[in-house]
Write a protein that holds these residues in place. Structure first.
Motif, PDB file in Angstrom:
ATOM      1  N   GLU A  67       0.809  -1.223   0.000  1.00  0.00           N
ATOM      2  CA  GLU A  67       0.000   0.000   0.000  1.00  0.00           C
ATOM      3  C   GLU A  67       0.840   1.269   0.000  1.00  0.00           C
ATOM      4  OE1 GLU A  67      -2.873  -0.182   3.157  1.00  0.00           O
ATOM      5  OE2 GLU A  67      -3.910  -1.869   2.224  1.00  0.00           O
ATOM      6  N   GLU A  68       1.989   1.219   0.606  1.00  0.00           N
ATOM      7  CA  GLU A  68       2.824   2.422   0.681  1.00  0.00           C
ATOM      8  C   GLU A  68       3.807   2.498  -0.490  1.00  0.00           C
ATOM      9  OE1 GLU A  68       2.353   4.858   2.923  1.00  0.00           O
ATOM     10  OE2 GLU A  68       0.720   3.702   3.822  1.00  0.00           O
ATOM     11  N   ASP A  69       3.686   1.596  -1.454  1.00  0.00           N
ATOM     12  CA  ASP A  69       4.581   1.580  -2.615  1.00  0.00           C
ATOM     13  C   ASP A  69       6.051   1.600  -2.201  1.00  0.00           C
ATOM     14  OD1 ASP A  69       2.865   1.491  -4.981  1.00  0.00           O
ATOM     15  OD2 ASP A  69       2.073   3.376  -4.220  1.00  0.00           O
ATOM     16  N   ALA A 105       6.044   6.120  -7.668  1.00  0.00           N
ATOM     17  CA  ALA A 105       4.659   6.146  -7.169  1.00  0.00           C
ATOM     18  C   ALA A 105       4.333   7.463  -6.488  1.00  0.00           C
ATOM     19  CB  ALA A 105       4.436   4.981  -6.207  1.00  0.00           C
ATOM     20  N   SER A 106       5.217   8.457  -6.625  1.00  0.00           N
ATOM     21  CA  SER A 106       5.014   9.692  -5.857  1.00  0.00           C
ATOM     22  C   SER A 106       3.708  10.402  -6.251  1.00  0.00           C
ATOM     23  CB  SER A 106       6.205  10.631  -6.006  1.00  0.00           C
ATOM     24  OG  SER A 106       6.405  10.925  -7.357  1.00  0.00           O
ATOM     25  N   PHE A 107       3.236  10.159  -7.469  1.00  0.00           N
ATOM     26  CA  PHE A 107       1.999  10.830  -7.902  1.00  0.00           C
ATOM     27  C   PHE A 107       0.799  10.439  -7.034  1.00  0.00           C
ATOM     28  CE2 PHE A 107       1.961   6.797 -10.067  1.00  0.00           C
ATOM     29  CZ  PHE A 107       0.622   6.436 -10.119  1.00  0.00           C
ATOM     30  N   ARG A 108       0.853   9.271  -6.393  1.00  0.00           N
ATOM     31  CA  ARG A 108      -0.302   8.904  -5.547  1.00  0.00           C
ATOM     32  C   ARG A 108       0.017   8.967  -4.056  1.00  0.00           C
ATOM     33  NH1 ARG A 108      -0.749   3.072  -8.213  1.00  0.00           N
ATOM     34  NH2 ARG A 108       1.137   2.103  -7.426  1.00  0.00           N
ATOM     35  N   HIS A 109       1.112   9.641  -3.733  1.00  0.00           N
ATOM     36  CA  HIS A 109       1.452   9.814  -2.311  1.00  0.00           C
ATOM     37  C   HIS A 109       1.823  11.270  -2.058  1.00  0.00           C
ATOM     38  CE1 HIS A 109       1.439   5.544  -1.240  1.00  0.00           C
ATOM     39  NE2 HIS A 109       1.933   5.337  -2.441  1.00  0.00           N
ATOM     40  N   LYS A 110       0.817  12.107  -2.009  1.00  0.00           N
ATOM     41  CA  LYS A 110       1.073  13.539  -1.787  1.00  0.00           C
ATOM     42  C   LYS A 110       1.781  13.743  -0.445  1.00  0.00           C
ATOM     43  CE  LYS A 110      -0.174  15.336  -5.532  1.00  0.00           C
ATOM     44  NZ  LYS A 110       0.932  14.647  -6.173  1.00  0.00           N
ATOM     45  N   THR A 142      10.847   4.023  -0.231  1.00  0.00           N
ATOM     46  CA  THR A 142       9.657   4.128  -1.074  1.00  0.00           C
ATOM     47  C   THR A 142      10.091   4.299  -2.527  1.00  0.00           C
ATOM     48  OG1 THR A 142       9.575   6.507  -0.704  1.00  0.00           O
ATOM     49  CG2 THR A 142       8.243   5.141   0.746  1.00  0.00           C
ATOM     50  N   TRP A 156       4.242  12.323   0.708  1.00  0.00           N
ATOM     51  CA  TRP A 156       5.701  12.230   0.601  1.00  0.00           C
ATOM     52  C   TRP A 156       6.343  13.606   0.429  1.00  0.00           C
ATOM     53  CZ3 TRP A 156       6.413   7.522  -3.272  1.00  0.00           C
ATOM     54  CH2 TRP A 156       5.986   6.353  -2.623  1.00  0.00           C
TER      55      TRP A 156
END
Ligand code: ADP
Ligand code: MG
Length: 385
Positions: free
Chosen positions: A189-191, A221-226, A217, A228
């Protein structure tokens, strides 16, 4: 992105992985006297992006307040070399203070990507702790690997089988299977590209606790983990951060030949060619497929910020971007930026003849080479030692 221990533990907490009590993180000297430590002995841990802190003086136990303060004073700002820093000193800018645990047993538990299997893999070893790397070397059979289906996560029977294989004590059996499943869930889930607990301990009073964390990480996948965006980038140098902002792939290296290349593959090949010619590149720089004057100018500025650079080698293959456009870009950019070191340019591809002519007529002192090999040899010679 690599997370430091306390950030990884924040993720562990989010997924319900059991932790020892933390008293806080210290980032400057004023906080040393302010931190409230409820129980002693406590453990003081350097928060750096490298393992092996235990053996390098980055994990200390303090029996009382006076000793804790003394250790914190000494550790904050300390330069550390561990077996994972490749001989480089890293500075300790943050320290974590937590409760000391009564360790009976140390286990290794991690999830990483198994590229061959194309899925995550849970990796475990009955003997965790600071000597895991040596053990992996001397006794690789002791390492257990379990494939994890990313759709279902770790299944109950897999977690139980692992617990039996590691001879997990009955008192912590359920806590262990639960933790293993949660670590897999976190990884997916956390990529993450790595989620590691070393050591995962069993205490003398039979509790399971994650004593350390290492989480990496996956930037893709940073696009779906604001969220970060709020984590400080501890890995990149100032120049690397600047390059990131303007969309250029730049990694600083140790040599003295600055490189400007289009395409990551050609950039890798260029570094190899320079090495083969007896030199070392000062950076990896990929200006991207559609490099324009603006990007080339910015790339020049970034390369020249590194005082180690004694020559710049441009190696560009004109495909979609034609060589004459690139040559105009390079001459424009070279005029904008005051280049005091030799500039070696190798152009190849569409409209190369016209491109070379533009460079030759530019009035700039540009060394042109017909091949990457020639350019690399010239760059090594002009950069000197
Ligand atoms: P590193 O992996 O960088 O060496 P760890 O956090 O794993 O750092 O700590 C190294 C060793 O120090 C652990 O294997 C453990 O034996 C001991 N240790 C770490 N934290 C604690 C703690 N809170 N209480 C007791 N011992 C600890
Ligand atoms: Mg550790």
């Amino acid at each position: 992105m690599k997370l430091v221990e306390y950030e990884g533990k924040e993720l562990f907490a989010k997924y319900g992985i059991p932790l020892s009590k933390a008293f806080g993180v210290i980032k400057n000297r004023e906080d040393i006297s302010k931190i409230k430590i409820d129980s002693y002995p406590c453990v003081i841990k350097a928060q750096v992006l490298a393992g092996g802190r235990g053996k390098a003086g980055g994990v200390k136990i303090a029996k009382d307040k006076a000793e804790a303060e003394k250790i914190m004073e000494k550790m904050l700002g300390m330069k550390m070399v561990t077996h994972q820093t490749a001989g480089k000193e890293i500075s300790v800018d943050e320290i974590l203070i937590c409760e000391s645990a009564n360790i009976e047993r140390e286990i290794y538990l991690a999830v990483t990507m198994d590229r061959k299997a194309g899925k995550p893999s849970l990796i475990a070893c009955a003997e965790g702790g600071v000597a895991i790397e040596e053990l992996a070397h001397s006794n690789p059979e002791a390492i257990i690997k379990i494939p994890v289906d990313p759709e279902t996560g770790l299944l109950d029977f897999q977690a139980r089988e692992l617990a039996y294989a590691l001879k997990i004590e009955k008192e912590v059996f359920c806590s262990f299977t639960d933790t293993a499943k949660k670590l897999c869930k976190l990884f997916i889930e956390e990529d993450a590209s790595l989620a590691e607990i070393n050591p995962l301990i069993v205490t003398k009073d039979k509790k399971l606790i994650a004593l350390d964390s290492k989480v990496i990480t996956d930037d893709n996948a940073s696009f779906r983990h604001k969220e970060w965006d709020n984590i400080p980038d501890r890995e990149s140098s100032e120049i690397e951060k600047e390059a990131k902002e303007i969309g250029i792939n730049y990694i600083a290296l140790d040599g003295n030949i600055g490189c400007m290349v289009n395409g990551a593959g050609l950039a890798m090949a260029t570094l190899d060619t320079i090495k083969l010619a007896g030199g070392d590149a000062a950076n990896f720089l990929d200006v991207g497929g559609g490099a324009n004057v603006d990007q080339i100018t910015k790339a020049f500025k970034i390369i020249l910020k590194d005082p180690k650079v004694k020559a710049v080698m441009i190696n560009i293959f004109g495909g979609i971007m034609k060589c004459d456009n690139i040559a105009s870009g390079v001459t424009e950019a070279a005029k904008n930026v005051n280049i005091k070191v030799p500039l070696i340019v190798r152009l190849e591809g569409t409209r190369v003849k016209e491109g070379k002519e533009i460079l030759a007529k530019s009035g700039l002192k540009i060394h042109q080479a017909d091949s990457a090999w020639e350019a690399a040899k010239l760059a090594v010679q002009l950069a000197g030692k």
